[in-house]
Design a protein around this motif. Structure first.
Motif, PDB file in Angstrom:
ATOM      1  N   ASP A  60       0.729  -1.113   0.022  1.00  0.00           N
ATOM      2  CA  ASP A  60      -0.045   0.160   0.164  1.00  0.00           C
ATOM      3  C   ASP A  60       0.892   1.134   0.109  1.00  0.00           C
ATOM      4  O   ASP A  60       1.484   1.363   1.111  1.00  0.00           O
ATOM      5  CB  ASP A  60      -0.945   0.119   1.186  1.00  0.00           C
ATOM      6  N   ALA A  91      -5.807   2.883  -3.731  1.00  0.00           N
ATOM      7  CA  ALA A  91      -6.400   2.970  -5.278  1.00  0.00           C
ATOM      8  C   ALA A  91      -7.718   2.511  -5.425  1.00  0.00           C
ATOM      9  O   ALA A  91      -8.035   1.535  -4.691  1.00  0.00           O
ATOM     10  CB  ALA A  91      -5.580   2.049  -6.058  1.00  0.00           C
ATOM     11  N   GLU A  92      -8.513   3.078  -6.161  1.00  0.00           N
ATOM     12  CA  GLU A  92      -9.889   2.520  -6.163  1.00  0.00           C
ATOM     13  C   GLU A  92     -10.002   1.378  -7.042  1.00  0.00           C
ATOM     14  O   GLU A  92     -10.572   0.511  -6.691  1.00  0.00           O
ATOM     15  CB  GLU A  92     -10.705   3.828  -7.271  1.00  0.00           C
ATOM     16  N   ASP A  93      -9.219   1.355  -7.977  1.00  0.00           N
ATOM     17  CA  ASP A  93      -8.898   0.170  -8.761  1.00  0.00           C
ATOM     18  C   ASP A  93      -7.576  -0.290  -9.253  1.00  0.00           C
ATOM     19  O   ASP A  93      -6.934   0.791  -9.439  1.00  0.00           O
ATOM     20  CB  ASP A  93      -9.690   0.227 -10.402  1.00  0.00           C
ATOM     21  N   GLU A  94      -7.199  -1.345  -9.164  1.00  0.00           N
ATOM     22  CA  GLU A  94      -5.859  -1.890  -9.388  1.00  0.00           C
ATOM     23  C   GLU A  94      -5.360  -1.297 -10.766  1.00  0.00           C
ATOM     24  O   GLU A  94      -5.996  -1.694 -11.753  1.00  0.00           O
ATOM     25  CB  GLU A  94      -5.764  -3.231  -9.071  1.00  0.00           C
ATOM     26  N   GLU A  96      -5.446   1.726 -12.227  1.00  0.00           N
ATOM     27  CA  GLU A  96      -5.999   2.751 -12.339  1.00  0.00           C
ATOM     28  C   GLU A  96      -5.677   4.001 -11.874  1.00  0.00           C
ATOM     29  O   GLU A  96      -5.128   3.887 -10.661  1.00  0.00           O
ATOM     30  CB  GLU A  96      -7.538   2.825 -12.504  1.00  0.00           C
ATOM     31  N   THR A  98      -6.693   6.308 -10.208  1.00  0.00           N
ATOM     32  CA  THR A  98      -7.899   6.894  -9.514  1.00  0.00           C
ATOM     33  C   THR A  98      -7.792   6.697  -7.989  1.00  0.00           C
ATOM     34  O   THR A  98      -7.804   5.464  -7.597  1.00  0.00           O
ATOM     35  CB  THR A  98      -9.221   6.413  -9.913  1.00  0.00           C
ATOM     36  N   LYS A 100      -8.778   6.330  -4.219  1.00  0.00           N
ATOM     37  CA  LYS A 100     -10.136   5.518  -3.488  1.00  0.00           C
ATOM     38  C   LYS A 100     -10.678   6.750  -2.623  1.00  0.00           C
ATOM     39  O   LYS A 100     -11.738   6.958  -2.478  1.00  0.00           O
ATOM     40  CB  LYS A 100      -9.702   4.227  -2.677  1.00  0.00           C
ATOM     41  N   GLY A 120     -11.990   9.423  -6.440  1.00  0.00           N
ATOM     42  CA  GLY A 120     -12.995   8.800  -7.542  1.00  0.00           C
ATOM     43  C   GLY A 120     -12.554   9.493  -9.041  1.00  0.00           C
ATOM     44  O   GLY A 120     -13.147   9.389 -10.007  1.00  0.00           O
TER      45      GLY A 120
END
Length: 299
Positions: A60, A91-94, A96, A98, A100, A120
Motif C-alpha cells: 500500500d 487505489a480505487e481500482d488496481e 487505474e 484514480t 479511493k 474517484g
C-alpha cells in the motif's frame, strides 16, 4: 637513363605520399565521427537518467512519477512534473490512476505546497517549481546546483508511504539523485545538477574560438602596422566585423547565460578588448602613414 629512373622513383614516392595522406585524412575524419557518436551516446546516458527512491515492495503506497522538465538558473527555479499513482489500498481500482479517497501530495516547494486529488476522479499530471539552490549561474559553464525535493502523501486522513521515480528530460543538464533519509512516510532526495557534456564541449569550443579570433586579429594588426601599409580597408573591415560578430556568437551559448558569467571573464571580454584595441591601433597608425603623402605607405 639514370635520370629517367630517378624521376619515376620520385613520382612513385610522391604518389605513395599522396595515398598515405588521403588514408590519414580518412582515418582522422572517421575517428572524429566515431568520437562524436560516442560522445552523443555518453551525453544521452548522462542526461536521460532514471532513479528510484523509496521501497517499491510495500503493498500500500503512492508511486510518484517525477520528471525534470526545465532548469532555469537565471530565475533560480527547477520545474518538475508529478504524476501520482496509488497502489493497493489507496487505489480505487488496481492499475487505474484514480484514488479511493481524497489524496493530498505534500511537497517542499514554496510555490505549490499541496497537490490535491479528489476521490474517484482521474489523476492528472501537475507541474510544480522548486528553488534552485546550491550554486550560481555566474559560474557558467561550470555551474552546478543541489536543490532538495521532498514528498509525502495523505489519503483518507492517513499518511501512506511514497516512492519516487525521478527522470531527467532537460538535455542541458545531467542529474544525479542522492536519496535522503526516509522517515514518517516522507521521501526526499538531493538532486545534483551540472551542465551536460554537450554544453561543456560547446562552451569550451566557443571560448577557444574567441581567443583564436582575437589573436588572429592582433597578429594581422601588428603585420599591417609593421609594414607601414597605411589604411588597408579590407583588413579594417574584417577586424571590425569580427568585433561585432563575436558579440552575436557569444549570445548563442547554450542555455542563454546572462552577461558576466565565468565564460565572459575567461574569454569573451578579453577577446573583445584585444580586437577593439587592434582596430583602433591599425586605424591610428594608418592615418599617420597616409598623412605623410602619396607613396608613404604600402597599400
Amino acid at each position: 637513363m639514370v635520370r629517367g629512373r630517378g624521376g619515376r622513383a620520385l613520382r612513385m614516392a610522391d604518389g605513395r605520399i599522396r595515398v598515405l595522406g588521403r588514408l590519414v585524412a580518412l582515418l582522422v575524419v572517421g575517428g572524429m565521427l566515431a568520437g562524436g557518436v560516442l560522445l552523443d551516446i555518453y551525453g544521452r546516458g548522462e542526461t536521460e537518467k532514471s532513479s528510484t527512491v523509496g521501497d517499491t515492495r510495500l503493498p500500500d503506497r503512492v508511486d510518484l512519477d517525477v520528471s525534470l522538465r526545465r532548469v532555469d538558473p537565471s530565475s533560480g527555479e527547477l520545474t518538475l512534473t508529478v504524476l501520482p499513482a496509488p497502489v493497493g489500498a489507496p487505489a480505487e481500482d488496481e492499475g487505474e490512476l484514480t484514488p479511493k479517497d481524497d489524496l493530498d501530495i505534500y511537497t517542499s516547494s514554496r510555490h505549490t505546497g499541496v497537490l490535491h486529488y479528489q476521490a474517484g476522479a482521474p489523476i492528472s499530471l501537475r507541474e510544480i517549481s522548486f528553488d534552485l539552490t546550491g550554486g550560481t549561474v555566474t559560474d557558467y559553464p561550470l555551474d552546478h546546483y543541489s536543490p532538495y525535493i521532498e514528498f509525502s502523501a495523505e489519503t483518507g486522513g492517513h499518511q501512506v508511504p511514497v516512492t519516487m521515480e525521478f527522470t531527467n528530460h532537460d538535455q542541458d543538464f545531467r542529474s544525479t539523485l542522492r536519496p535522503a533519509k526516509i522517515q514518517s512516510g516522507i521521501t526526499g532526495a538531493l538532486v545534483r545538477l551540472s551542465r551536460s557534456p554537450g554544453t561543456l564541449i560547446l562552451a569550451a569550443l566557443m571560448m577557444a574560438s574567441a581567443w583564436g579570433l582575437a589573436l588572429a586579429v592582433l597578429g594581422a594588426a601588428t603585420l599591417v602596422v609593421g609594414q607601414r601599409r597605411g589604411l588597408v580597408w579590407g583588413a579594417l573591415g574584417w577586424m571590425a566585423a569580427t568585433l561585432f560578430a563575436l558579440v552575436g556568437f557569444r549570445n548563442t551559448a547554450p542555455g542563454a547565460p546572462p552577461i558576466g558569467v565565468f565564460m565572459d571573464y575567461a574569454a569573451f571580454f578579453w577577446s573583445e578588448l584585444i580586437i577593439a584595441v587592434s582596430v583602433v591601433y591599425v586605424a591610428w597608425c594608418g592615418v599617420r602613414v597616409e598623412r605623410r603623402g602619396p607613396g608613404a605607405g604600402r597599400t
